[in-house]
Design an enzyme around this catalytic site. Structure first.
Site, PDB file in Angstrom:
ATOM      1  N   TRP A 194      -2.966  -2.613  -1.607  1.00 27.00           N
ATOM      2  CA  TRP A 194      -2.688  -4.014  -1.897  1.00 27.00           C
ATOM      3  C   TRP A 194      -3.424  -4.776  -0.795  1.00 27.00           C
ATOM      4  O   TRP A 194      -3.059  -4.706   0.375  1.00 27.00           O
ATOM      5  CB  TRP A 194      -1.185  -4.292  -1.845  1.00 27.00           C
ATOM      6  N   LYS A 197       5.430  -4.120  -4.954  1.00 30.02           N
ATOM      7  CA  LYS A 197       6.876  -3.957  -4.964  1.00 30.02           C
ATOM      8  C   LYS A 197       7.485  -4.095  -3.579  1.00 30.02           C
ATOM      9  O   LYS A 197       8.573  -4.597  -3.409  1.00 30.02           O
ATOM     10  CB  LYS A 197       7.183  -2.574  -5.526  1.00 30.02           C
ATOM     11  N   GLU A 238       6.297 -14.464 -12.525  1.00 31.42           N
ATOM     12  CA  GLU A 238       5.638 -13.319 -11.893  1.00 31.42           C
ATOM     13  C   GLU A 238       5.027 -12.346 -12.899  1.00 31.42           C
ATOM     14  O   GLU A 238       4.024 -11.712 -12.584  1.00 31.42           O
ATOM     15  CB  GLU A 238       6.556 -12.600 -10.905  1.00 31.42           C
ATOM     16  N   ARG A 271       3.429  -0.032  -5.187  1.00 35.42           N
ATOM     17  CA  ARG A 271       3.297  -0.652  -3.862  1.00 35.42           C
ATOM     18  C   ARG A 271       1.983  -1.424  -3.714  1.00 35.42           C
ATOM     19  O   ARG A 271       1.808  -2.182  -2.752  1.00 35.42           O
ATOM     20  CB  ARG A 271       3.369   0.421  -2.770  1.00 35.42           C
ATOM     21  N   LYS A 297      11.245 -14.555 -12.726  1.00 33.06           N
ATOM     22  CA  LYS A 297      10.862 -13.432 -13.602  1.00 33.06           C
ATOM     23  C   LYS A 297       9.715 -13.856 -14.510  1.00 33.06           C
ATOM     24  O   LYS A 297       8.759 -13.122 -14.687  1.00 33.06           O
ATOM     25  CB  LYS A 297      12.030 -12.980 -14.486  1.00 33.06           C
ATOM     26  N   GLU A 342      16.274 -17.264 -10.761  1.00 36.35           N
ATOM     27  CA  GLU A 342      15.839 -15.895 -11.031  1.00 36.35           C
ATOM     28  C   GLU A 342      15.086 -15.818 -12.368  1.00 36.35           C
ATOM     29  O   GLU A 342      14.070 -15.137 -12.479  1.00 36.35           O
ATOM     30  CB  GLU A 342      17.066 -14.966 -11.000  1.00 36.35           C
ATOM     31  N   ASN A 366      -1.114   1.978   5.977  1.00 36.41           N
ATOM     32  CA  ASN A 366      -0.299   0.950   5.322  1.00 36.41           C
ATOM     33  C   ASN A 366       0.226   0.052   6.431  1.00 36.41           C
ATOM     34  O   ASN A 366       0.887   0.532   7.348  1.00 36.41           O
ATOM     35  CB  ASN A 366       0.853   1.637   4.566  1.00 36.41           C
ATOM     36  N   GLY A 367      -0.081  -1.242   6.350  1.00 36.37           N
ATOM     37  CA  GLY A 367       0.369  -2.170   7.391  1.00 36.37           C
ATOM     38  C   GLY A 367      -0.740  -3.132   7.762  1.00 36.37           C
ATOM     39  O   GLY A 367      -1.722  -3.259   7.016  1.00 36.37           O
ATOM     40  N   CYS A 421       0.855  -1.175   0.000  1.00 41.37           N
ATOM     41  CA  CYS A 421       0.000   0.000   0.000  1.00 41.37           C
ATOM     42  C   CYS A 421       0.896   1.230   0.000  1.00 41.37           C
ATOM     43  O   CYS A 421       1.976   1.230   0.577  1.00 41.37           O
ATOM     44  CB  CYS A 421      -0.939   0.103   1.199  1.00 41.37           C
ATOM     45  N   HIS A 436      16.616 -36.093 -10.561  1.00 40.13           N
ATOM     46  CA  HIS A 436      15.969 -36.599  -9.355  1.00 40.13           C
ATOM     47  C   HIS A 436      14.497 -36.209  -9.302  1.00 40.13           C
ATOM     48  O   HIS A 436      13.920 -36.097  -8.221  1.00 40.13           O
ATOM     49  CB  HIS A 436      16.731 -36.112  -8.112  1.00 40.13           C
TER      50      HIS A 436
HETATM   51  C1  F6R Z   1      10.799 -10.364  -7.757  1.00 35.99           C
HETATM   52  C2  F6R Z   1      10.683  -9.407  -6.684  1.00 35.99           C
HETATM   53  C3  F6R Z   1      10.480  -9.902  -5.305  1.00 35.99           C
HETATM   54  C4  F6R Z   1      11.411  -9.154  -4.344  1.00 35.99           C
HETATM   55  C5  F6R Z   1      11.108  -9.559  -2.896  1.00 35.99           C
HETATM   56  C6  F6R Z   1      12.068  -8.906  -1.924  1.00 35.99           C
HETATM   57  O1  F6R Z   1      11.006  -9.744  -8.975  1.00 35.99           O
HETATM   58  O2  F6R Z   1      10.749  -8.220  -6.897  1.00 35.99           O
HETATM   59  O3  F6R Z   1      10.684 -11.267  -5.231  1.00 35.99           O
HETATM   60  O4  F6R Z   1      12.726  -9.460  -4.677  1.00 35.99           O
HETATM   61  O5  F6R Z   1       9.808  -9.189  -2.580  1.00 35.99           O
HETATM   62  O6  F6R Z   1      11.971  -7.519  -1.981  1.00 35.99           O
HETATM   63  P1  F6R Z   1      13.107  -6.594  -1.415  1.00 35.99           P
HETATM   64  O7  F6R Z   1      14.320  -6.821  -2.217  1.00 35.99           O
HETATM   65  O8  F6R Z   1      12.570  -5.213  -1.565  1.00 35.99           O
HETATM   66  O9  F6R Z   1      13.311  -6.980   0.021  1.00 35.99           O
END
Ligand code: F6R
Length: 611
Positions: free
Chosen positions: A73, A606, A491, A27, A488, A484, A99-100, A2, A507
């Protein structure tokens, strides 16, 4: 998650708040709302994006010099108009943005319902504002005092702003666990979850600390603790530039951020590495160098992509500095009663610096006496401030929800850290150390070269855009890259993808391989090259569709793979910085071709400030 933003001053509040909400939309983006105070306290809110809210407001009268807004969110209650913020109290004379998460909201709600309070939403935030109203009425105290007392009753995390029809020149805010920044202008104040809605107007900011309450009244700011002790606000000058948070001609923030990587990697090294002067220095570590020299263990805590950067760091620290490393999901670490010793060094990696689980893992490790190093991108963030020392990644604001340039900046900083610690511990041949320092300086140019593969990758994306599953394989330093790449893809394109160490495929996952399964194999020339060639053979024997990321000039793998992507050669320890680039581009193009919202994928946010 949020985003919150508020304004009080001489300008029109509504446009400032709406623009600010758009900047904070990364956010959370399932609903948005705004409250404006101009005699009456009016709330406008709508399910959907900030643009839906804007359309909803249309040409309704919005004149006001005080207001606040929220982009959500969902945690408590589905995304809909009534669960959107701001929330009125039952009297409709005061309102909140939050927010929280308030963990004891159910018990508080029951008590408040017993006292006649009505609830129009399923949110914990509406409970918060009614609690404030209840205290305000029953104690016959000021609103500020009511907020302060309410903070003693709630359990959980919050950054809140409260407005009241009865105090039109006043704005009250408080934080615990969720970020809150105050922008200080000339006879005006801005509040926001981060500085991006503020920088257009002022570069002077105050980061509110946990358990602090900020009251802006009649043009003056007063900050007190929850215990009513006045504190002296520390005003910092922001270096953030406006163009850093705009798309700059790219179709999406994610694409802009992928293409920014030569620059962001360079910025992460700036002043820290000058190979021809033999200069390798991370300011944040210098003071703690002896701790690293003596360390018999490093714990790395992080989530998501940052956790993948942590896995690369495990390989780096173990190979270069010969220190045993454990890489932990912060969410598991904090709840499993881990063994933490005073001699441990904990490296917390976080782009946002606000991830709730990572922050809690730090607090746990701190309580056991461990030394905490933060590797964060957002300056002044909670994790940066909770750490004993650390290094900023200097990638610049990352707005696309899928992390790209933050990952490579994290790996860059962690590589420099590992090299510096190795130098101090004397665990590395001098010649190799020097060679890696020179190679690091060449990485931005190699990333630039890898970005030229974009058109080819776009073609591959077109071939595979409709498949339901993907497998990503890598070994050694490229194993975290496989994870990774898979993350990507899933998501942003919603295609199921799994990342695996290539040898582990036998395995279990090998059972998935048939003529319909695309298998992305990261098979650059390194110490396990022959082994991964065998793994490619195993995939080919089962008719898997191989997309191979190889080193330029490879003349073996092209005969086995359906598609080959050649990246510039680099020392194997530095290869993740290059081999991840085609995977970022592949997921980006597939997602765009599938019509997905690349910058704001469904269900994500984010900054994950809830556990
Ligand atoms: C994936 C992504 C998330 C963040 C995770 C940690 O693309 O963005 O998996 O990496 O939420 O976020 P931070 O790095 O802000 O602690």
């Amino acid at each position: 998650m949020c985003g919150i933003v508020a304004y009080i001053g001489h300008r029109e509040a509504c446009p400032i708040i709406l623009k600010g909400l758009k900047r904070l939309e990364y956010r959370g983006y399932d609903s948005a709302g705004i409250a404006l105070l101009n005699g009456d306290l009016k709330v406008y809110k709508k399910k959907g994006k900030v643009s839906d809210l804007e359309n909803f407001i249309g040409d309704q009268a919005t004149h006001a010099h005080v207001g606040m807004g929220h982009t959500r969110w969902a945690t408590h209650g589905e995304p809909n108009d009534s669960n959107a913020h701001p929330h009125y109290s039952t009297s409709k004379r005061i309102a909140i943005i939050h927010n929280g998460i308030i963990e004891n909201y159910a018990a508080l709600k029951t008590v408040l319902q017993g006292r006649g309070y009505e609830f129009l939403s399923d949110t914990d935030s509406e409970v918060f504002i009614n609690l404030i109203e209840d205290i305000h009425k029953n104690n016959n105290c000021s609103l500020e005092e009511a907020v302060r007392l309410a903070l003693h009753e709630v359990v959980g995390a919050y950054a809140i702003v409260v407005l009241s029809e009865d105090d039109p020149g006043q704005l009250i805010a408080a934080r615990k666990g969720s970020p809150l920044v105050i922008g200080v202008g000339e006879n005006e104040f801005f509040l926001a979850s981060d500085a991006t809605p503020i920088i257009e107007y002022t570069n002077e900011v105050i980061y509110v600390n946990d358990y602090e309450i900020a009251v802006i009244k009649d043009g003056k700011l007063d900050i007190q603790t929850k215990e009513a002790v006045r504190t002296t606000p520390y005003i910092q000058k922001l270096e953030l530039k406006l163009d850093a948070i705009e798309k700059g001609g790219y179709e999406h923030f994610m694409l802009k951020e992928i293409f920014e990587q030569p620059r962001s990697i360079m910025d992460s090294m700036r002043g820290r590495l000058i190979a021809d002067q033999n200069h390798l220095m991370m300011g944040g570590i210098r003071e703690y160098a002896n701790k690293f020299v003596a360390a018999d263990r490093i714990l790395i805590v992080a989530c998501g992509t940052s956790w993948h950067a942590g896995l690369v760091a495990e390989y780096l620290f173990e190979e270069f500095a010969r220190i045993p490393v454990e890489v932990e999901y912060a969410s598991e670490f904090r709840y499993r009663n881990p063994v933490i010793r005073e001699s441990d060094i904990v490296i917390a990696i976080s782009q946002s610096g606000e991830t709730a689980d990572t922050l809690a893992a730090i607090e746990l490790a701190k309580s056991k006496g461990a030394t905490i190093f933060g590797v964060c991108n957002v300056v002044g963030s909670s994790i940066a401030r909770a750490s004993d020392a650390g290094a900023y990644t200097h990638a610049g604001p990352e707005i696309g929800v899928a992390s790209t340039k933050a990952f490579t900046a994290q790996v860059t900083v962690l590589t420099l850290m590992a090299l510096m610690v190795a130098e101090k511990r004397g665990t590395m041949e001098n010649s190799r150390l020097r060679q890696l320092m020179v190679e690091m300086e060449n990485i931005p140019a190699k990333v630039e070269q890898a970005l030229k593969l974009d058109a080819k990758i776009q073609h591959i994306a077109d071939v595979f855009k409709d498949v339901p599953n993907f497998l990503y394989l890598g070994r050694g330093y490229n194993f975290p890259v496989a994870l990774e790449g898979a993350l990507k893809l899933k998501e942003i394109s919603y295609i199921h993808a799994e990342g695996y160490p290539a040898a582990e495929m036998k395995h279990g996952p090998i059972a998935l391989i048939d003529e319909n399964m695309p298998v992305v194999v990261i098979a650059t020339k390194d110490s396990s090259y022959e082994k991964i060639v065998s793994n490619i053979q195993e995939v080919k024997a089962r008719k898997g569709r191989i997309i191979a990321i190889v080193t330029e000039g490879d003349d073996v793998i092209p005969d086995m793979a359906e598609f080959v992507i050649e990246v510039p050669a680099a020392d194997e320890a530095l290869v993740p910085l290059i081999s991840v680039i085609p995977l970022q581009l592949l997921s980006y193009h597939i997602a765009v071709m599938r019509g997905c919202n690349v910058d704001q994928p469904r269900n994500l946010a984010k900054s994950v400030t809830v556990e």
